[in-house]
Design an enzyme around this catalytic site. Structure first.
Site, mmCIF file in Angstrom:
data_model
loop_
_atom_site.group_PDB
_atom_site.id
_atom_site.type_symbol
_atom_site.label_atom_id
_atom_site.label_comp_id
_atom_site.label_asym_id
_atom_site.label_seq_id
_atom_site.Cartn_x
_atom_site.Cartn_y
_atom_site.Cartn_z
ATOM 1 N N CYS A 1 2.186 -16.351 19.761
ATOM 2 C CA CYS A 1 1.855 -17.766 19.517
ATOM 3 C C CYS A 1 0.733 -17.855 18.489
ATOM 4 O O CYS A 1 0.744 -18.733 17.616
ATOM 5 C CB CYS A 1 1.446 -18.468 20.812
ATOM 6 S SG CYS A 1 2.840 -18.886 21.894
ATOM 7 N N HIS B 1 7.135 -21.178 22.982
ATOM 8 C CA HIS B 1 6.863 -20.007 23.819
ATOM 9 C C HIS B 1 7.919 -19.866 24.906
ATOM 10 O O HIS B 1 8.065 -20.730 25.766
ATOM 11 C CB HIS B 1 5.476 -20.094 24.463
ATOM 12 C CG HIS B 1 5.153 -18.861 25.263
ATOM 13 N ND1 HIS B 1 4.597 -17.737 24.691
ATOM 14 C CD2 HIS B 1 5.374 -18.559 26.562
ATOM 15 C CE1 HIS B 1 4.467 -16.795 25.620
ATOM 16 N NE2 HIS B 1 4.926 -17.278 26.762
ATOM 17 N N ASN C 1 13.555 -6.366 24.251
ATOM 18 C CA ASN C 1 13.102 -5.707 25.466
ATOM 19 C C ASN C 1 12.692 -6.788 26.455
ATOM 20 O O ASN C 1 11.924 -7.681 26.118
ATOM 21 C CB ASN C 1 11.918 -4.780 25.164
ATOM 22 C CG ASN C 1 12.306 -3.622 24.270
ATOM 23 O OD1 ASN C 1 13.381 -3.045 24.437
ATOM 24 N ND2 ASN C 1 11.467 -3.280 23.315
ATOM 25 N N HIS D 1 6.313 -12.744 24.779
ATOM 26 C CA HIS D 1 6.855 -13.874 24.010
ATOM 27 C C HIS D 1 8.173 -13.356 23.450
ATOM 28 O O HIS D 1 8.178 -12.359 22.713
ATOM 29 C CB HIS D 1 5.870 -14.264 22.897
ATOM 30 C CG HIS D 1 6.291 -15.449 22.072
ATOM 31 N ND1 HIS D 1 5.463 -16.532 21.845
ATOM 32 C CD2 HIS D 1 7.445 -15.724 21.404
ATOM 33 C CE1 HIS D 1 6.080 -17.420 21.078
ATOM 34 N NE2 HIS D 1 7.286 -16.947 20.792
ATOM 35 N N HIS E 1 11.135 -11.967 21.677
ATOM 36 C CA HIS E 1 11.278 -11.526 20.284
ATOM 37 C C HIS E 1 12.455 -10.582 20.169
ATOM 38 O O HIS E 1 12.786 -9.860 21.114
ATOM 39 C CB HIS E 1 9.990 -10.851 19.780
ATOM 40 C CG HIS E 1 9.486 -9.749 20.647
ATOM 41 N ND1 HIS E 1 8.811 -9.959 21.822
ATOM 42 C CD2 HIS E 1 9.574 -8.397 20.519
ATOM 43 C CE1 HIS E 1 8.488 -8.801 22.376
ATOM 44 N NE2 HIS E 1 8.946 -7.840 21.607
HETATM 45 P P1 AMP Z 1 8.014 -5.025 22.600
HETATM 46 O O1 AMP Z 1 7.505 -3.665 22.974
HETATM 47 O O2 AMP Z 1 9.502 -5.137 22.613
HETATM 48 O O3 AMP Z 1 7.341 -6.109 23.408
HETATM 49 O O4 AMP Z 1 7.643 -5.233 21.077
HETATM 50 C C1 AMP Z 1 6.411 -5.691 20.649
HETATM 51 C C2 AMP Z 1 6.296 -5.290 19.215
HETATM 52 O O5 AMP Z 1 5.235 -6.029 18.638
HETATM 53 C C3 AMP Z 1 5.969 -3.811 18.996
HETATM 54 O O6 AMP Z 1 7.017 -3.219 18.216
HETATM 55 C C4 AMP Z 1 4.646 -3.843 18.261
HETATM 56 O O7 AMP Z 1 4.523 -2.837 17.279
HETATM 57 C C5 AMP Z 1 4.644 -5.226 17.662
HETATM 58 N N1 AMP Z 1 3.325 -5.790 17.394
HETATM 59 C C6 AMP Z 1 2.245 -5.821 18.214
HETATM 60 N N2 AMP Z 1 1.222 -6.463 17.625
HETATM 61 C C7 AMP Z 1 1.666 -6.857 16.411
HETATM 62 C C8 AMP Z 1 1.085 -7.570 15.310
HETATM 63 N N3 AMP Z 1 -0.179 -8.017 15.356
HETATM 64 N N4 AMP Z 1 1.830 -7.787 14.207
HETATM 65 C C9 AMP Z 1 3.105 -7.329 14.142
HETATM 66 N N5 AMP Z 1 3.718 -6.671 15.140
HETATM 67 C C10 AMP Z 1 3.016 -6.426 16.254
#
Ligand code: AMP
Length: 112
Positions: free
Chosen positions: A6, A45, A85, A96, A98
């Site tokens: 967010c 969200h 995931n 959130h 994705h």
């Molecule tokens: P998940 O493990 O499926 O929840 O994926 C979360 C993803 O967010 C991971 O691949 C992280 O590398 C990515 N991530 C975490 N913080 C950031 C950020 N500030 N900017 C871009 N990607 C991020």
């Protein structure tokens, strides 16, 4: 709400933006696992895939309408993978919704 994505959508935390419209935002993953690794998030969200309903599924539809266009613009002509995931067993780290767009390399057949 203390939600990393967010804050990224709001511009409070910097990100490498790839795409944005009225419903969704896409940006490069900070720790890419493939040469192309882009995250697609709804601007509303939704905590995870468990939170998708008939009221908010238009956000998910929009994401899947845009993914092929971004995949093409990123040069992913020989294929790509889309993953979400959901929950602990799947190692969801950001609560959130994705979708990971992964591509630019030959990936393994097994996903877990
Ligand atoms: P998940 O493990 O499926 O929840 O994926 C979360 C993803 O967010 C991971 O691949 C992280 O590398 C990515 N991530 C975490 N913080 C950031 C950020 N500030 N900017 C871009 N990607 C991020």
């Amino acid at each position: 709400m203390d939600c990393l994505f967010c804050k990224i959508i709001a511009g409070e935390i910097p990100s490498a933006k790839v795409y944005e419209d009225d419903m969704i935002y896409a940006f490069r993953d900070i720790a890419p696992q493939t040469p192309v690794h882009i995250l697609f998030v709804p601007k509303k969200h939704i905590a995870s895939a468990d939170g998708i309903t008939s009221e908010n599924s238009a956000y998910v539809a929009r994401i899947f309408e845009v993914i092929p266009k971004i995949a093409a613009s990123e040069g992913l002509t020989s294929g790509y993978r889309v993953i979400t995931n959901c929950g602990e067993d799947a190692c969801q780290s950001v609560k959130h919704l994705h979708f990971h767009l992964l591509g630019g390399t030959q990936m393994a057949e097994k996903m877990a």
